[in-house]
Each structure stands twice: as C-alpha cells, then as structure tokens.
Design a protein around this motif. Structure first.
Motif, PDB file in Angstrom:
ATOM      1  N   GLY A 203      67.756  -1.472 -42.083  1.00 15.25           N
ATOM      2  CA  GLY A 203      68.646  -1.771 -43.219  1.00 15.25           C
ATOM      3  C   GLY A 203      68.870  -3.272 -43.327  1.00 15.25           C
ATOM      4  N   GLN A 204      70.102  -3.658 -43.551  1.00 13.16           N
ATOM      5  CA  GLN A 204      70.401  -5.091 -43.731  1.00 13.16           C
ATOM      6  C   GLN A 204      70.206  -5.860 -42.432  1.00 13.16           C
ATOM      7  OE1 GLN A 204      70.637  -5.776 -46.827  1.00 13.16           O
ATOM      8  NE2 GLN A 204      70.748  -3.573 -47.256  1.00 13.16           N
ATOM      9  N   THR A 205      70.304  -5.160 -41.295  1.00 15.42           N
ATOM     10  CA  THR A 205      70.253  -5.842 -39.999  1.00 15.42           C
ATOM     11  C   THR A 205      68.945  -6.613 -39.801  1.00 15.42           C
ATOM     12  OG1 THR A 205      71.805  -4.289 -39.038  1.00 15.42           O
ATOM     13  CG2 THR A 205      70.338  -5.394 -37.491  1.00 15.42           C
ATOM     14  N   ARG A 206      67.833  -6.144 -40.363  1.00 16.35           N
ATOM     15  CA  ARG A 206      66.594  -6.909 -40.143  1.00 16.35           C
ATOM     16  C   ARG A 206      66.477  -8.079 -41.129  1.00 16.35           C
ATOM     17  NH1 ARG A 206      61.510  -3.619 -42.698  1.00 16.35           N
ATOM     18  NH2 ARG A 206      62.354  -3.613 -44.786  1.00 16.35           N
TER      19      ARG A 206
ATOM     20  N   THR B   3      69.217 -10.190 -41.908  1.00  9.61           N
ATOM     21  CA  THR B   3      70.347 -11.092 -41.734  1.00  9.61           C
ATOM     22  C   THR B   3      69.859 -12.495 -41.375  1.00  9.61           C
ATOM     23  OG1 THR B   3      72.358 -11.376 -40.426  1.00  9.61           O
ATOM     24  CG2 THR B   3      70.495 -10.415 -39.276  1.00  9.61           C
ATOM     25  N   THR B   4      70.791 -13.475 -41.310  1.00  6.03           N
ATOM     26  CA  THR B   4      70.417 -14.756 -40.705  1.00  6.03           C
ATOM     27  C   THR B   4      71.003 -14.877 -39.295  1.00  6.03           C
ATOM     28  OG1 THR B   4      72.154 -15.786 -42.045  1.00  6.03           O
ATOM     29  CG2 THR B   4      69.913 -16.115 -42.778  1.00  6.03           C
ATOM     30  N   ALA B   5      71.769 -13.842 -38.892  1.00  3.02           N
ATOM     31  CA  ALA B   5      72.181 -13.666 -37.485  1.00  3.02           C
ATOM     32  C   ALA B   5      72.989 -14.809 -36.883  1.00  3.02           C
ATOM     33  CB  ALA B   5      70.951 -13.342 -36.629  1.00  3.02           C
ATOM     34  N   LYS B   6      73.926 -15.336 -37.658  1.00  2.00           N
ATOM     35  CA  LYS B   6      74.896 -16.285 -37.090  1.00  2.00           C
ATOM     36  C   LYS B   6      76.052 -15.435 -36.562  1.00  2.00           C
ATOM     37  CE  LYS B   6      74.166 -19.392 -41.015  1.00  2.00           C
ATOM     38  NZ  LYS B   6      74.759 -19.656 -42.350  1.00  2.00           N
ATOM     39  N   ILE B   7      76.367 -15.609 -35.300  1.00  2.00           N
ATOM     40  CA  ILE B   7      77.473 -14.833 -34.714  1.00  2.00           C
ATOM     41  C   ILE B   7      78.685 -15.753 -34.706  1.00  2.00           C
ATOM     42  CG2 ILE B   7      78.205 -13.458 -32.746  1.00  2.00           C
ATOM     43  CD1 ILE B   7      75.287 -13.343 -31.843  1.00  2.00           C
TER      44      ILE B   7
ATOM     45  N   ALA C 265      73.589   5.390 -53.251  1.00  2.00           N
ATOM     46  CA  ALA C 265      72.751   6.512 -53.706  1.00  2.00           C
ATOM     47  C   ALA C 265      71.996   7.074 -52.505  1.00  2.00           C
ATOM     48  CB  ALA C 265      71.767   6.026 -54.764  1.00  2.00           C
ATOM     49  N   GLN C 266      71.677   8.358 -52.540  1.00  2.00           N
ATOM     50  CA  GLN C 266      70.978   8.987 -51.418  1.00  2.00           C
ATOM     51  C   GLN C 266      69.691   9.670 -51.869  1.00  2.00           C
ATOM     52  OE1 GLN C 266      72.012   8.937 -47.919  1.00  2.00           O
ATOM     53  NE2 GLN C 266      73.101   7.221 -48.850  1.00  2.00           N
ATOM     54  N   LYS C 267      69.385   9.555 -53.185  1.00  2.00           N
ATOM     55  CA  LYS C 267      68.170  10.226 -53.680  1.00  2.00           C
ATOM     56  C   LYS C 267      67.326   9.244 -54.464  1.00  2.00           C
ATOM     57  CE  LYS C 267      70.023  14.842 -54.363  1.00  2.00           C
ATOM     58  NZ  LYS C 267      70.997  15.396 -55.262  1.00  2.00           N
TER      59      LYS C 267
ATOM     60  N   ILE D   2      71.688   8.952 -36.064  1.00  2.00           N
ATOM     61  CA  ILE D   2      70.587   9.272 -36.995  1.00  2.00           C
ATOM     62  C   ILE D   2      70.414   8.137 -37.991  1.00  2.00           C
ATOM     63  CG2 ILE D   2      70.808  11.780 -36.811  1.00  2.00           C
ATOM     64  CD1 ILE D   2      72.274  11.726 -39.524  1.00  2.00           C
ATOM     65  N   ASP D   3      69.171   7.925 -38.410  1.00  2.00           N
ATOM     66  CA  ASP D   3      68.925   6.939 -39.465  1.00  2.00           C
ATOM     67  C   ASP D   3      67.952   7.510 -40.496  1.00  2.00           C
ATOM     68  OD1 ASP D   3      69.482   3.681 -39.699  1.00  2.00           O
ATOM     69  OD2 ASP D   3      67.838   4.444 -40.933  1.00  2.00           O
ATOM     70  N   ALA D   4      68.258   7.265 -41.750  1.00  2.00           N
ATOM     71  CA  ALA D   4      67.424   7.760 -42.846  1.00  2.00           C
ATOM     72  C   ALA D   4      66.032   7.150 -42.779  1.00  2.00           C
ATOM     73  CB  ALA D   4      68.085   7.421 -44.176  1.00  2.00           C
TER      74      ALA D   4
ATOM     75  N   GLY E  17      78.366  -9.581 -40.836  1.00  2.00           N
ATOM     76  CA  GLY E  17      78.326  -8.316 -40.104  1.00  2.00           C
ATOM     77  C   GLY E  17      78.015  -8.416 -38.622  1.00  2.00           C
ATOM     78  N   MET E  18      77.677  -9.614 -38.112  1.00  2.00           N
ATOM     79  CA  MET E  18      77.369  -9.687 -36.677  1.00  2.00           C
ATOM     80  C   MET E  18      78.660  -9.473 -35.883  1.00  2.00           C
ATOM     81  SD  MET E  18      74.066 -10.228 -36.817  1.00  2.00           S
ATOM     82  CE  MET E  18      74.090  -9.263 -38.316  1.00  2.00           C
ATOM     83  N   THR E  19      79.662 -10.318 -36.116  1.00  2.00           N
ATOM     84  CA  THR E  19      80.930 -10.120 -35.397  1.00  2.00           C
ATOM     85  C   THR E  19      81.622  -8.848 -35.894  1.00  2.00           C
ATOM     86  OG1 THR E  19      81.921 -11.675 -36.953  1.00  2.00           O
ATOM     87  CG2 THR E  19      81.414 -12.507 -34.738  1.00  2.00           C
TER      88      THR E  19
ATOM     89  N   GLN F  87      71.553  -7.626 -48.925  1.00  2.00           N
ATOM     90  CA  GLN F  87      72.843  -7.528 -49.613  1.00  2.00           C
ATOM     91  C   GLN F  87      73.885  -6.962 -48.674  1.00  2.00           C
ATOM     92  OE1 GLN F  87      71.526  -5.085 -52.857  1.00  2.00           O
ATOM     93  NE2 GLN F  87      72.528  -3.257 -52.062  1.00  2.00           N
ATOM     94  N   ASP F  88      75.141  -7.185 -49.050  1.00  2.00           N
ATOM     95  CA  ASP F  88      76.212  -6.661 -48.204  1.00  2.00           C
ATOM     96  C   ASP F  88      77.364  -6.178 -49.085  1.00  2.00           C
ATOM     97  OD1 ASP F  88      77.086  -5.857 -45.772  1.00  2.00           O
ATOM     98  OD2 ASP F  88      77.350  -7.841 -44.925  1.00  2.00           O
ATOM     99  N   CYS F  89      78.218  -5.350 -48.477  1.00  2.00           N
ATOM    100  CA  CYS F  89      79.339  -4.745 -49.197  1.00  2.00           C
ATOM    101  C   CYS F  89      80.549  -5.677 -49.143  1.00  2.00           C
ATOM    102  CB  CYS F  89      79.720  -3.421 -48.540  1.00  2.00           C
ATOM    103  SG  CYS F  89      78.355  -2.282 -48.395  1.00  2.00           S
TER     104      CYS F  89
ATOM    105  N   ARG G 260      67.906  11.691 -42.609  1.00  2.00           N
ATOM    106  CA  ARG G 260      68.990  11.292 -43.516  1.00  2.00           C
ATOM    107  C   ARG G 260      70.129  12.312 -43.466  1.00  2.00           C
ATOM    108  NH1 ARG G 260      69.589   7.915 -47.700  1.00  2.00           N
ATOM    109  NH2 ARG G 260      67.408   7.274 -47.679  1.00  2.00           N
ATOM    110  N   ALA G 261      71.367  11.841 -43.386  1.00  2.00           N
ATOM    111  CA  ALA G 261      72.528  12.726 -43.530  1.00  2.00           C
ATOM    112  C   ALA G 261      72.605  13.106 -45.001  1.00  2.00           C
ATOM    113  CB  ALA G 261      73.791  11.999 -43.106  1.00  2.00           C
ATOM    114  N   LEU G 262      72.477  14.400 -45.286  1.00  2.00           N
ATOM    115  CA  LEU G 262      72.447  14.837 -46.686  1.00  2.00           C
ATOM    116  C   LEU G 262      73.828  15.277 -47.152  1.00  2.00           C
ATOM    117  CD1 LEU G 262      69.146  16.944 -46.538  1.00  2.00           C
ATOM    118  CD2 LEU G 262      69.444  14.643 -47.482  1.00  2.00           C
TER     119      LEU G 262
END
Ligand SMILES: Cc1cc2nc3c(=O)[nH]c(=O)nc-3n(C[C@H](O)[C@H](O)[C@H](O)COP(=O)(O)OP(=O)(O)OC[C@H]3O[C@@H](n4cnc5c(N)ncnc54)[C@H](O)[C@@H]3O)c2cc1C
Length: 445
Positions: free
Chosen positions: A60-63, A65-69, A439-441, A52-54, A339-341, A308-310, A190-192
C-alpha cells in the motif's frame, strides 16, 4: 520508472492466500507499516494474531513513503495549541518522540538491517519567518528542543529554518521484512465483510475476539462514518542521481514548499500535492523535474512515483476504538502523510487497549475526540466537495465512471493513468482495477 526507490533492492517473501476458516485472538486487516507493527507488538505479548492483506505485505502506501521518522509534521504545534491547548500539543509531541525511540529499540534488539539513521529534521520558509518563529515557540512549549536557524544544506537561501534534533530515517520495506518474519500473514486475502467478531474473506472466515482496521482508509461506512470525516491527498516524488548527499531532511511550509530527503545514493524530491481526484491539468512530475534542473543542473531523475494519505479535519490521526457500538474493533488511520511515527503510536495504543492496559496521553488521538472549530470548517469544506461531486451525478453524463464505494463520479488523472474519486480518494487503474480504498471492488467493465 513509476516505482519507488524502496522496491529496487528488496524482495519480500511471498505469503499464501487464506484458504480455510481460522480462530485467533486478533485479526489485523492490512499488512502495511501500521498493521505489521501492531501484529508484532501483540504477538510479543503472547496473543495469537492473523494479519490479512488484499494485496501483498507493504504494497500500500508504505512502499511509496519517503520514510522520515519524525515528530516534525509541518506547522503542527502552533495549530495544536490554538485548537486543543498546550497539554494536547505536549501529548502529541511526546507520543511522536517516543515512537522514534521505540523504532531504534526494536531495530537494535531485533538486529534489523534497515539503514536506520538518526539525523535532524528541518522546516524551512522562503517568505514567512514569523510563522516559523511562532512554530518554534509552540514546539518548545510542547517539549521539543527546537531551534531556529538560517543554516541549511538546501540549494537556495531561506528566510528561516526550524530544526528538530535527533529524528531518524530508515528503509521502510527492509524494516517490515525484518519485523514480519515470524508473523502469520495471508496475502491476496481481502476482507470482504466484517461481523462483530468475524472477518469474512473469499477463502475463509476469521473468528477473532478483536479486529484491527490497519487498512489505510477504513472501508466499513457504518458505524464510524469515517467516509464523512476524512479525505485523501496525493503527493509526488522523484528520485535523482548526481546530487551531493544531504545529511538531514527538509520540508517547506510555503505554498510551493518541497520535501528533500536523501536515501542511499538518491535525492528524493517531493511535493506538488493535491486532493485526490482534483489534479487539474498540472504536470506534477515535470514540475518537480523543473525544480531539480534549477537546483542541481547535473542531476538526472531515475525514479518517479506518487502516494496518498488520509487527512482528518483537524489533521490528527484517528487511533483507538472504531466506534462505541463496536468496542472490540480498533482503528489506525488519518496519518496525514506522517505515518511512520503514527503507525508506531497506533501499534502501541491498540496493543494497550486490547490488553486492557492504561493508555496514557492518548486522548488527542481518540477517534471520538472533541471537534475543534477549525475542524468544523474543514468538514464543511469536505461536505461541499462531496455535494459538488454528487451534483455531477444528478446531471447525468453517460460517459462518466462512478466509484464502487459510494457512487461519486470519478475523474481521470492523465499523469498516473488512473480514475480517482474526489470525495473519498479511491483509485482505479485504466482497466478499472481497484488500486486504493475505501472502495473494495473493481469498476464494472
Ligand atoms: C508522498 C508521500 C510521502 C510520505 N512520506 C512520509 C514520511 O516521510 N514520513 C512519514 O511519517 N510518513 C510519510 N508518508 C505517510 C506514510 O507513508 C503513510 O501514512 C503510511 O505508509 C501508511 O501506512 P498504513 O499501514 O496505514 O497503510 P498502507 O501501507 O497503505 O497499508 C494498508 C494495507 O491495507 C491493505 N488493505 C486495504 N483494504 C483491505 C481489505 N479490505 N482487506 C485486506 N487488506 C486491505 C492494503 O492492501 C495495504 O497493504 C508519506 C505519504 C505520502 C503520500
């Protein structure tokens, strides 16, 4: 245009919202790279999987990225050896190198047309040669055939560069489009709330033996307490025309270091990073454009975006069991802009965990791993941030908006026109609509 280069030449097919109760072996929360890869590997092993995706697949961040693996994650291996010893650094390097090969295998066996290409990755410095020499030794100790050089394709001379051979790049959205074709995915779902074996959404509940949190920043505060063990950092990218092709990619390790990666016919120049919510007054995109005009006077910026990333206190992802109290919850987060690898490592490790297979060489990624001394220092710094940010809350400022996650006062990022939480990195647009968790709201109007 505030959209990434990847969104220009692709449409991902729409998936419907969940509108009934479901029963499945595994429910994955989040249809970014980590969630889709995990779903793909589990389904290939005969498990029933609902993702599931909200929002939407890859939104999210995946679109952004600069996608260096790559297994080259800044000055990583000298830090790993210092904090955890050579065998942990070896684990980290081998897991990341295997992730690159695994991408290649999946892409070729599934015939996914996603511009996958092998190339070399370089770190560069204009000032601290010694630091790179140390990193070269550490990378070699970790089993990577790294090589120091001064030859690069960069538009300026360097003191030293460190080459990791045979890394890769791809188009992240083309890849997840190919991989997600046969997966059961619900968008705008969204997972609530999460129970031991149930994921609650507006349209229905999902009963699942195993639950995977691939939602970037896990939004459940207890157990796990990840809000106190991570923060988020934001970086900016511009896409430039009229720059001659670079075959490899580059990442600067100095304070003002930049990221260079060529995609299609555009140079992606990245940098100007900061802790989310602490943007100061700096104009990040102008700073990148200023660099570009010096490097390539003929160039023209046609895209700009940020992401951004965690970041965990020791800079290593949290991959594995969410909490001892919830052995059937699994977690993939803290990718620290690599996050790619890390998504591939998570997908393999969580698949093994769910199938009760041995997970070799994964201790270094365990969310319950030992905390190193430098991680303790970093956690103290993070704690101080949160206290400082909460103190503004105690001294009331009636005009201040507060985050719907844990009530931290939000700051305004004028360049992005967003409200941002300096404590945990949640973001909201100018009308208060939620953009990024934990945050979810939305903000109260
Ligand atoms: C500027 C920048 C450049 C980068 N470049 C690179 C690079 O070159 N190489 C590299 O390896 N890494 C890079 N990264 C990092 C990489 O992009 C990320 O680590 C990766 O995309 C994260 O993928 P994900 O699947 O974990 O998260 P996401 O793609 O954010 O997916 C999480 C999904 O979960 C969904 N979600 C959230 N909450 C809920 C909920 N309650 N219910 C349902 N769904 C929910 C969201 O909608 C989202 O779609 C970069 C990062 C930045 C900031």
């Amino acid at each position: 245009m505030q959209e990434s280069v990847w969104t220009q030449d692709i449409e991902l097919p729409e998936r419907k919202k969940l509108d009934r109760d479901l029963r499945t072996d595994v429910c994955i929360i989040g249809a970014g790279l980590a969630g889709i890869l995990t779903g793909f590997l589990l389904k290939a092993q005969g498990m029933s999987v609902a993702i599931i995706d909200a929002e939407k697949i890859g939104s999210g961040q995946t679109r952004n990225t600069t996608a260096k693996i790559t297994s080259q994650h800044g000055v990583k291996y000298s830090e790993l050896i210092r904090d955890f010893g050579p065998s942990a650094a070896w684990q980290y390097a081998q897991a990341n190198e295997m992730a690159i090969s695994r991408y290649e295998k999946i892409i070729f066996s599934k015939k996914i047309d996603c511009d996958f290409k092998r190339c070399d990755a370089y770190l560069y410095t204009k000032s601290d040669k010694e630091k790179l020499e140390k990193e070269a030794d550490a990378a070699k100790t970790s089993g990577i055939p790294a090589e120091l050089t001064q030859e690069t394709e960069l538009p300026f001379p360097v003191k030293a560069a460190l080459r990791f051979p045979n890394q890769a790049t791809f188009h992240p959205l083309k890849f997840i489009r190919g991989l997600s074709e046969e997966l059961e995915i619900y968008e705008h779902t969204r997972a609530l709330d999460i129970g031991k074996s149930v994921v609650k959404t507006e349209g229905g509940n999902i009963q699942a033996d195993e639950i995977v949190f691939a939602c970037h920043f896990p939004f459940v505060n207890i157990p796990g307490y990840y809000f106190s063990r991570m923060h988020q950092e934001r970086s900016y990218v511009i896409g430039l025309e009229n720059v001659s092709r670079m075959n490899n990619y580059y990442y600067g390790i100095d304070r003002d270091g930049l990221s260079f990666r060529y995609a299609g016919k555009y140079m992606l120049l990245g940098g100007a990073g900061h802790r989310t919510g602490e943007h100061g007054r700096k104009e990040r995109y102008s700073e990148l454009r200023r660099h570009a005009s010096i490097f390539w006077p003929e160039s023209r910026a046609v895209f700009q975006w940020s992401a951004q990333d965690c970041i965990t206190p020791d800079g290593i992802p949290y991959i594995g069991t969410f909490s001892e109290k919830r052995p059937n919850w699994h977690l993939a987060t803290g990718f620290a802009k690599w996050g790619m690898t890390s998504s591939m490592i998570s997908a393999e490790a969580i698949t093994n965990q769910i199938l009760n297979r041995p997970n070799e060489m994964m201790e270094i990624f365990s969310p319950g791993r030992e905390v190193s001394t430098s991680a303790i220092l970093s956690m103290m710094k993070d704690g101080a941030h949160t206290v400082m940010d909460f103190s503004q809350y105690i001294i009331p400022d009636t005009g201040k908006k507060t985050c719907t996650h844990m009530g931290c006062p939000l700051s305004w990022n004028p360049e992005e026109e967003t409200y941002e939480c300096p404590c945990h990195g949640s973001r909201f647009d100018k009308d208060g609509k939620l953009l990024n968790g934990p945050a979810q709201k939305d903000l109260a109007r």
